[in-house]
Design a protein around this motif. Sequence first.
Motif, PDB file in Angstrom:
ATOM      1  N   TYR A  26       0.888  -1.078   0.360  1.00 60.64           N
ATOM      2  CA  TYR A  26      -0.175  -0.271   0.349  1.00 60.64           C
ATOM      3  C   TYR A  26       0.422   0.911  -0.263  1.00 60.64           C
ATOM      4  CZ  TYR A  26      -2.257   3.337   1.848  1.00 60.64           C
ATOM      5  OH  TYR A  26      -3.261   5.199   1.418  1.00 60.64           O
ATOM      6  N   LEU A  28       1.216   5.564  -1.861  1.00 61.92           N
ATOM      7  CA  LEU A  28       1.334   6.319  -2.771  1.00 61.92           C
ATOM      8  C   LEU A  28       1.483   6.597  -3.868  1.00 61.92           C
ATOM      9  CD1 LEU A  28      -0.351   9.400  -0.497  1.00 61.92           C
ATOM     10  CD2 LEU A  28      -1.345   7.788  -1.328  1.00 61.92           C
ATOM     11  N   GLY A  65     -11.673  -9.876   1.467  1.00 59.57           N
ATOM     12  CA  GLY A  65     -10.835  -9.409   2.425  1.00 59.57           C
ATOM     13  C   GLY A  65     -11.193  -7.550   2.593  1.00 59.57           C
ATOM     14  N   SER A  67     -11.119  -2.972   1.512  1.00 58.13           N
ATOM     15  CA  SER A  67     -11.119  -2.748   0.815  1.00 58.13           C
ATOM     16  C   SER A  67     -10.162  -1.946   0.171  1.00 58.13           C
ATOM     17  CB  SER A  67     -12.367  -1.320   1.475  1.00 58.13           C
ATOM     18  OG  SER A  67     -11.317  -0.474   2.435  1.00 58.13           O
ATOM     19  N   GLU A  69      -7.644  -0.414  -2.690  1.00 58.47           N
ATOM     20  CA  GLU A  69      -7.654   0.621  -4.418  1.00 58.47           C
ATOM     21  C   GLU A  69      -6.537  -0.355  -4.776  1.00 58.47           C
ATOM     22  OE1 GLU A  69     -11.620   2.433  -4.843  1.00 58.47           O
ATOM     23  OE2 GLU A  69     -10.364   3.481  -6.183  1.00 58.47           O
ATOM     24  N   TYR A  73      -5.378  -1.215  -8.262  1.00 59.79           N
ATOM     25  CA  TYR A  73      -4.297  -0.314  -8.521  1.00 59.79           C
ATOM     26  C   TYR A  73      -3.775  -1.259  -9.545  1.00 59.79           C
ATOM     27  CZ  TYR A  73      -6.429   4.011  -6.589  1.00 59.79           C
ATOM     28  OH  TYR A  73      -7.063   4.612  -5.367  1.00 59.79           O
ATOM     29  N   ILE A  91     -16.875  -5.317  -1.880  1.00 56.04           N
ATOM     30  CA  ILE A  91     -16.564  -4.181  -2.187  1.00 56.04           C
ATOM     31  C   ILE A  91     -15.216  -4.352  -3.782  1.00 56.04           C
ATOM     32  CG2 ILE A  91     -14.657  -2.969  -1.115  1.00 56.04           C
ATOM     33  CD1 ILE A  91     -16.228  -3.232   1.393  1.00 56.04           C
ATOM     34  N   ASN A  95     -14.563  -1.799  -6.495  1.00 54.73           N
ATOM     35  CA  ASN A  95     -13.598  -0.810  -6.568  1.00 54.73           C
ATOM     36  C   ASN A  95     -12.882  -1.418  -8.386  1.00 54.73           C
ATOM     37  OD1 ASN A  95     -13.324  -0.444  -4.239  1.00 54.73           O
ATOM     38  ND2 ASN A  95     -11.797  -1.608  -3.368  1.00 54.73           N
ATOM     39  N   ASN A  98     -15.416   0.994 -10.392  1.00 58.20           N
ATOM     40  CA  ASN A  98     -15.229   1.756 -10.163  1.00 58.20           C
ATOM     41  C   ASN A  98     -14.058   2.776 -10.802  1.00 58.20           C
ATOM     42  OD1 ASN A  98     -17.698   2.318  -8.858  1.00 58.20           O
ATOM     43  ND2 ASN A  98     -16.400   2.380  -6.786  1.00 58.20           N
ATOM     44  N   LEU A 154     -16.147   5.538 -12.087  1.00 56.97           N
ATOM     45  CA  LEU A 154     -16.934   6.057 -10.936  1.00 56.97           C
ATOM     46  C   LEU A 154     -16.660   7.390 -11.333  1.00 56.97           C
ATOM     47  CD1 LEU A 154     -19.396   6.410  -9.323  1.00 56.97           C
ATOM     48  CD2 LEU A 154     -17.868   5.886  -7.768  1.00 56.97           C
TER      49      LEU A 154
ATOM     50  N   ALA B  47      -5.663   5.740   5.394  1.00 55.42           N
ATOM     51  CA  ALA B  47      -4.567   5.270   4.739  1.00 55.42           C
ATOM     52  C   ALA B  47      -5.754   5.728   3.081  1.00 55.42           C
ATOM     53  CB  ALA B  47      -4.788   3.560   4.743  1.00 55.42           C
ATOM     54  N   THR B  48      -7.148   4.848   3.856  1.00 55.20           N
ATOM     55  CA  THR B  48      -8.196   4.944   2.134  1.00 55.20           C
ATOM     56  C   THR B  48      -8.236   6.726   1.980  1.00 55.20           C
ATOM     57  OG1 THR B  48      -9.343   4.886   3.948  1.00 55.20           O
ATOM     58  CG2 THR B  48      -9.024   2.668   2.672  1.00 55.20           C
ATOM     59  N   LEU B  51      -5.882   8.446  -0.529  1.00 53.37           N
ATOM     60  CA  LEU B  51      -6.069   8.143  -1.658  1.00 53.37           C
ATOM     61  C   LEU B  51      -7.038   9.029  -2.697  1.00 53.37           C
ATOM     62  CD1 LEU B  51      -6.041   3.875  -2.215  1.00 53.37           C
ATOM     63  CD2 LEU B  51      -4.237   5.253  -2.327  1.00 53.37           C
ATOM     64  N   ALA B 128     -15.047   4.107   4.147  1.00 52.76           N
ATOM     65  CA  ALA B 128     -14.279   3.392   3.530  1.00 52.76           C
ATOM     66  C   ALA B 128     -13.141   2.347   4.683  1.00 52.76           C
ATOM     67  CB  ALA B 128     -12.766   4.689   2.417  1.00 52.76           C
ATOM     68  N   ASP B 129     -13.418   1.576   4.449  1.00 56.66           N
ATOM     69  CA  ASP B 129     -12.683   0.189   5.274  1.00 56.66           C
ATOM     70  C   ASP B 129     -14.077  -0.392   5.342  1.00 56.66           C
ATOM     71  OD1 ASP B 129     -10.120   0.048   6.921  1.00 56.66           O
ATOM     72  OD2 ASP B 129     -11.911  -1.603   7.079  1.00 56.66           O
ATOM     73  N   SER B 130     -13.275  -2.380   5.246  1.00 55.41           N
ATOM     74  CA  SER B 130     -14.803  -3.314   4.375  1.00 55.41           C
ATOM     75  C   SER B 130     -15.333  -3.008   6.598  1.00 55.41           C
ATOM     76  CB  SER B 130     -13.389  -4.109   4.488  1.00 55.41           C
ATOM     77  OG  SER B 130     -12.948  -4.219   5.372  1.00 55.41           O
ATOM     78  N   GLY B 144     -18.650  -1.206   4.110  1.00 54.82           N
ATOM     79  CA  GLY B 144     -17.198  -0.741   3.381  1.00 54.82           C
ATOM     80  C   GLY B 144     -17.190  -0.586   1.907  1.00 54.82           C
ATOM     81  N   MET B 145     -16.385   0.285   1.725  1.00 52.08           N
ATOM     82  CA  MET B 145     -16.402   0.548   0.845  1.00 52.08           C
ATOM     83  C   MET B 145     -14.741   1.817   0.409  1.00 52.08           C
ATOM     84  SD  MET B 145     -18.576   3.900   0.104  1.00 52.08           S
ATOM     85  CE  MET B 145     -17.563   5.882   1.142  1.00 52.08           C
ATOM     86  N   GLY B 146     -14.507   1.239  -1.206  1.00 51.47           N
ATOM     87  CA  GLY B 146     -13.251   1.436  -1.578  1.00 51.47           C
ATOM     88  C   GLY B 146     -13.052   3.307  -1.448  1.00 51.47           C
ATOM     89  N   SER B 147     -11.821   3.711  -2.417  1.00 53.21           N
ATOM     90  CA  SER B 147     -11.383   4.496  -2.053  1.00 53.21           C
ATOM     91  C   SER B 147     -12.460   5.565  -3.313  1.00 53.21           C
ATOM     92  CB  SER B 147      -9.595   5.291  -2.402  1.00 53.21           C
ATOM     93  OG  SER B 147      -9.069   4.320  -1.088  1.00 53.21           O
ATOM     94  N   THR B 148     -12.290   4.973  -4.075  1.00 53.28           N
ATOM     95  CA  THR B 148     -13.356   5.822  -5.756  1.00 53.28           C
ATOM     96  C   THR B 148     -14.396   6.320  -4.572  1.00 53.28           C
ATOM     97  OG1 THR B 148     -11.829   5.047  -7.244  1.00 53.28           O
ATOM     98  CG2 THR B 148     -13.777   5.975  -7.612  1.00 53.28           C
ATOM     99  N   ASP B 149     -15.170   5.098  -4.443  1.00 53.53           N
ATOM    100  CA  ASP B 149     -16.613   5.991  -3.659  1.00 53.53           C
ATOM    101  C   ASP B 149     -16.811   6.592  -2.392  1.00 53.53           C
ATOM    102  OD1 ASP B 149     -18.820   3.633  -5.066  1.00 53.53           O
ATOM    103  OD2 ASP B 149     -18.345   1.532  -4.295  1.00 53.53           O
ATOM    104  N   LEU B 151     -14.371   9.398  -3.057  1.00 55.99           N
ATOM    105  CA  LEU B 151     -14.333  10.150  -3.451  1.00 55.99           C
ATOM    106  C   LEU B 151     -15.859  11.120  -3.498  1.00 55.99           C
ATOM    107  CD1 LEU B 151     -12.483  12.543  -5.336  1.00 55.99           C
ATOM    108  CD2 LEU B 151     -12.374   9.750  -6.855  1.00 55.99           C
ATOM    109  N   ILE B 152     -16.461   9.733  -4.420  1.00 54.79           N
ATOM    110  CA  ILE B 152     -18.048  10.382  -4.774  1.00 54.79           C
ATOM    111  C   ILE B 152     -18.478  10.878  -3.652  1.00 54.79           C
ATOM    112  CG2 ILE B 152     -19.759  10.418  -6.649  1.00 54.79           C
ATOM    113  CD1 ILE B 152     -16.437  10.127  -8.072  1.00 54.79           C
TER     114      ILE B 152
END
Lengths: 165, 433
Positions: A26, A28, A65, A67, A69, A73, A91, A95, A98, A154, B47-48, B51, B128-130, B144-149, B151-152
């Motif tokens: 993980y 940036l 597991g 989330s 993203e 990538y 999720i 992802n 999206n 998305l 962390a999330t 992004l 933004a975490d499961s 829970g969701m990821g970073s693009t969800d 973001l929006i």
Amino acid sequence: MNPISGLAIVMGDHVNTDILHPSWFYSLDAGKVAAGFMGGMAEKDNARALAGPRIIIAGRDFGAGSSRETTIYSLIQNDVRAIVCVSAGVIFTRNAINCGLPLFHLAEPFAAATGGAVRIEPGASRIVSASGAGAAALKPMNSHFQHILEAGGLEAYARKTGLAP
Amino acid sequence: MEEAEKGTGMARHHSLTHAILSTRAEGPLDADHYSLCAPDVLMGHDATTALAIGPMRRNGWKPKTPERLFLVADHFAPPSTPERANILRLFLDYCEEIGVRPRVNEGICHQLLAEHPGVVPGSLVAGADSHTVMAGALGAVAVGMGSTDFLIALASGKVFLNAPPCVLVRLRGRLPDWADGKEAVLELLRRHGPDGFIGQSIEFRDEDGGLPMDARLGLCNMGVELGAMNALVIPDGITEAWLRARKPLEGVIAPPPPPSPPDASDIVHAAELTLDLSALAPHLAVPPDLTCIREARDLAGQRVDQVYIGSCASGRMDDLRLAARLLGGKSVHPRTRVLVTPSSRSVYIQALEEGLVTTLTAAGCVVLNPSCGACGGIDKGLLGDGETAVTTTNRNYPGRMGSGKSRLFLAGAATAAAAAVTGVIADPREVFP
């Protein structure tokens, strides 16, 4: 959606995100994220050695597991063009879509070997091996996901529709 | 949508989740139809969220509903590497830029959500975490969701959601005094596997009032490990009493109360099953994943190098009280390192006030700061090659807590305590008769 071709990376059931992209990748830093591709797989070298576009063929519960993203990538950075699986984590599926990475569900078993050329024909809802030796039907993709993919993900969808202008 | 309902004979709402989402949705939604929904609380952690910061700035977007944002530095606070310090710095600078107070070093985001005054029965929580699913223990829909969800959701104040098929789990009996919520979820994993509820909602009805709130939080936390989109406990007297006693997180402005959740007795779930809490036995999830769940007595004698009691899946007062009760007056095994991580600052303070930290420290445990800690391979307490841990966390994947060559057995706090004093896997009912 246009047909998608690539070399198969065949994986089994319950392949989780920590296998696909261990948490210590993980970052940036895009280079570090890309380097974590399949980092938790025992047979990662086989997947990494494939030259050209790749398509993951997996079993049940793919991408369960985290989330994070960065997992998606890393797949995109390593030229994974699509995922075809029996089932996938909620999720993880979101992802992938999206981020503009198509994810299809198999409607019936599909036999493939890592390195074999395969082609997804979304219009016909099927996947075929380039050798002609195998083919399988795909379940129809949810129309909401189709719209996001058609927009390019998305973020692009949100700009296009005015959700986030 | 209407035709679909007519065609299936489906009740107007097929789950409490569906009913709650319908109060937040811009349009009709069901298993196949997504709709934009406005969360009451939108959670992101260091962390999330990191992004999403670049795309927010690149697009010139500002948070649409900053008053509903809940931003927590827990994964990289305190940071364990310079890179993570830089990510934390980015996160904190962004919080300052948008005028949202970050919660730093206060604990794990999911426990802080449980302490958030805006998380109540009928809330919609998006995070933004499961493990955001944990807030479902309070009768909220928490996803829970990821970073693009994320973001929006940041930019629009909304998130696309559907209302998937739902399974009602009837909880019968009472949790044994050695058990916690982990035991209930291990039993569900044993019976149904990690994809047994994939893509579905799980709704628990505690029919005998046998599952305390801390155990409910531990149970819902691992709803995602059962494959579910969300897991909730249908609100009841335990929920009401817990909420009345809750000391709300300081400095949070609660959003307007959500519409009262509908009477769940009107909802006809399409599928249901029963779990007898009183019949639970100590189990562990055997590495490398959650597909193999075995009884402690069947694994007895396996050497344990480290025990970890904490994370968002555990580390609450009931877990710490249980560990302290079992470890009090005893000593941890000389070759076994034992780490304890309270899940939040308020839990830590209460554990101090109740003397639990003293008890655990005297037994030989190391009590760490409230954070994600070693879970996720993030901070102190990582494992080396070939080492084995018994841990109350929620995932046992290779490398999850350090070396990819280490082995993680997931267990409840009692089984972890038994391993702590014996240095091996053992049945806590035999170690602490």
